[in-house]
Design a protein around this motif. Structure first.
Motif, mmCIF file in Angstrom:
data_model
loop_
_atom_site.group_PDB
_atom_site.id
_atom_site.type_symbol
_atom_site.label_atom_id
_atom_site.label_comp_id
_atom_site.label_asym_id
_atom_site.label_seq_id
_atom_site.Cartn_x
_atom_site.Cartn_y
_atom_site.Cartn_z
ATOM 1 N N LEU A 1 8.268 2.855 0.606
ATOM 2 C CA LEU A 1 7.953 2.669 2.021
ATOM 3 C C LEU A 1 6.863 1.625 2.235
ATOM 4 C CD1 LEU A 1 7.985 6.414 3.095
ATOM 5 C CD2 LEU A 1 9.846 4.752 3.242
ATOM 6 N N GLY A 2 6.028 1.415 1.220
ATOM 7 C CA GLY A 2 4.992 0.404 1.349
ATOM 8 C C GLY A 2 4.120 0.341 0.120
ATOM 9 N N ALA A 3 3.591 -0.845 -0.144
ATOM 10 C CA ALA A 3 2.633 -1.063 -1.228
ATOM 11 C C ALA A 3 1.415 -1.731 -0.597
ATOM 12 C CB ALA A 3 3.240 -1.942 -2.311
ATOM 13 N N TYR A 4 0.238 -1.181 -0.881
ATOM 14 C CA TYR A 4 -0.959 -1.599 -0.166
ATOM 15 C C TYR A 4 -2.116 -1.883 -1.111
ATOM 16 C CZ TYR A 4 1.824 0.649 3.396
ATOM 17 O OH TYR A 4 2.861 1.002 4.218
ATOM 18 N N LYS A 5 -2.931 -2.860 -0.763
ATOM 19 C CA LYS A 5 -4.185 -3.135 -1.460
ATOM 20 C C LYS A 5 -5.280 -2.353 -0.737
ATOM 21 C CE LYS A 5 -2.953 -7.840 -2.726
ATOM 22 N NZ LYS A 5 -3.322 -9.259 -2.599
ATOM 23 N N CYS A 6 -6.157 -1.694 -1.490
ATOM 24 C CA CYS A 6 -7.182 -0.882 -0.840
ATOM 25 C C CYS A 6 -8.505 -0.909 -1.591
ATOM 26 C CB CYS A 6 -6.703 0.558 -0.686
ATOM 27 S SG CYS A 6 -6.241 1.357 -2.226
ATOM 28 N N ARG A 7 -8.744 -1.902 -2.394
ATOM 29 C CA ARG A 7 -9.928 -1.947 -3.252
ATOM 30 C C ARG A 7 -11.222 -1.754 -2.468
ATOM 31 N NH1 ARG A 7 -10.403 -5.746 -8.282
ATOM 32 N NH2 ARG A 7 -9.132 -4.041 -8.995
ATOM 33 N N GLY A 8 -11.355 -2.328 -1.286
ATOM 34 C CA GLY A 8 -12.592 -2.223 -0.525
ATOM 35 C C GLY A 8 -12.851 -0.842 0.052
ATOM 36 N N GLN A 9 -11.812 -0.014 0.165
ATOM 37 C CA GLN A 9 -11.956 1.296 0.779
ATOM 38 C C GLN A 9 -11.788 2.452 -0.205
ATOM 39 O OE1 GLN A 9 -9.575 -1.009 2.051
ATOM 40 N NE2 GLN A 9 -11.086 -1.844 3.451
ATOM 41 N N SER A 10 -11.594 2.145 -1.490
ATOM 42 C CA SER A 10 -11.265 3.197 -2.437
ATOM 43 C C SER A 10 -11.621 2.761 -3.856
ATOM 44 C CB SER A 10 -9.759 3.480 -2.346
ATOM 45 O OG SER A 10 -9.332 4.341 -3.373
ATOM 46 N N ILE A 11 -11.672 3.712 -4.784
ATOM 47 C CA ILE A 11 -11.844 3.356 -6.187
ATOM 48 C C ILE A 11 -10.558 2.775 -6.758
ATOM 49 C CG2 ILE A 11 -13.641 5.074 -6.554
ATOM 50 C CD1 ILE A 11 -11.487 6.776 -8.044
ATOM 51 N N TRP A 12 -9.443 2.962 -6.046
ATOM 52 C CA TRP A 12 -8.148 2.446 -6.487
ATOM 53 C C TRP A 12 -7.941 1.043 -5.927
ATOM 54 C CZ3 TRP A 12 -6.367 5.316 -10.183
ATOM 55 C CH2 TRP A 12 -6.701 6.661 -10.195
ATOM 56 N N ALA A 13 -7.291 0.201 -6.710
ATOM 57 C CA ALA A 13 -7.016 -1.162 -6.255
ATOM 58 C C ALA A 13 -5.806 -1.203 -5.320
ATOM 59 C CB ALA A 13 -6.769 -2.078 -7.454
ATOM 60 N N ARG A 14 -4.840 -0.349 -5.583
ATOM 61 C CA ARG A 14 -3.598 -0.371 -4.809
ATOM 62 C C ARG A 14 -3.028 1.050 -4.716
ATOM 63 N NH1 ARG A 14 -0.951 -5.454 -4.491
ATOM 64 N NH2 ARG A 14 -2.136 -7.064 -5.548
ATOM 65 N N PHE A 15 -2.122 1.216 -3.772
ATOM 66 C CA PHE A 15 -1.328 2.433 -3.750
ATOM 67 C C PHE A 15 0.034 2.134 -3.153
ATOM 68 C CE2 PHE A 15 -3.387 2.620 0.373
ATOM 69 C CZ PHE A 15 -2.472 3.224 1.217
ATOM 70 N N GLU A 16 0.989 2.966 -3.528
ATOM 71 C CA GLU A 16 2.355 2.850 -3.024
ATOM 72 C C GLU A 16 2.745 4.174 -2.389
ATOM 73 O OE1 GLU A 16 3.983 -0.135 -6.517
ATOM 74 O OE2 GLU A 16 4.594 1.958 -6.550
ATOM 75 N N VAL A 17 3.548 4.099 -1.350
ATOM 76 C CA VAL A 17 4.063 5.288 -0.692
ATOM 77 C C VAL A 17 5.579 5.294 -0.888
ATOM 78 C CG1 VAL A 17 4.288 6.536 1.484
ATOM 79 C CG2 VAL A 17 2.201 5.223 0.998
ATOM 80 N N TRP A 18 6.078 6.378 -1.445
ATOM 81 C CA TRP A 18 7.499 6.525 -1.750
ATOM 82 C C TRP A 18 8.076 7.743 -1.035
ATOM 83 C CZ3 TRP A 18 10.609 3.680 -5.120
ATOM 84 C CH2 TRP A 18 9.956 2.700 -5.868
ATOM 85 N N GLU A 19 9.377 7.719 -0.845
ATOM 86 C CA GLU A 19 10.111 8.904 -0.394
ATOM 87 C C GLU A 19 11.304 9.079 -1.323
ATOM 88 O OE1 GLU A 19 11.144 10.414 3.865
ATOM 89 O OE2 GLU A 19 12.746 9.065 3.202
ATOM 90 N N PHE A 20 11.489 10.307 -1.785
ATOM 91 C CA PHE A 20 12.585 10.628 -2.697
ATOM 92 C C PHE A 20 13.480 11.686 -2.053
ATOM 93 C CE2 PHE A 20 9.240 8.989 -5.366
ATOM 94 C CZ PHE A 20 9.917 8.132 -6.214
ATOM 95 N N PRO A 21 14.792 11.593 -2.293
ATOM 96 C CA PRO A 21 15.700 12.549 -1.674
ATOM 97 C C PRO A 21 15.554 13.968 -2.242
ATOM 98 C CG PRO A 21 16.924 11.119 -3.151
ATOM 99 C CD PRO A 21 15.509 10.577 -3.083
#
Length: 77
Positions: A51-71
């Motif tokens: 559903l989306g891949a995002y950069k978030c380094r400035g707001q989190s300890i993580w550099a990126r995150f992805e949001v998925w949906e599975f059936p």
């Protein structure tokens, strides 16, 4: 009682590169990214949706995150 294992579910994947990533040769990085693209393609063929891949380094300890949906759970596994 419903079978939750067959219900759609969301999944968030947090990640950040390790130090080793920065020491890889450009061709090794590209090989990893190509392998990852194949896994994403296989997953989408089975019904998973990125559903989306995002950069978030400035707001989190993580550099990126992805949001998925599975059936269902089996597709995620």
């Amino acid at each position: 009682m419903s079978d939750n294992a067959s219900q759609p579910l969301g999944w968030i994947k947090f990640w950040k590169p390790k130090d080793d990533w920065y020491y890889l040769a450009p061709s090794e990085r590209q090989s990893y990214l190509d392998d990852f693209a194949r896994v994403v393609e296989q997953t989408t063929q089975k019904g998973g949706r990125l559903l989306g891949a995002y950069k978030c380094r400035g707001q989190s300890i993580w550099a990126r995150f992805e949001v998925w949906e599975f059936p269902d759970v089996q597709t995620l596994i």
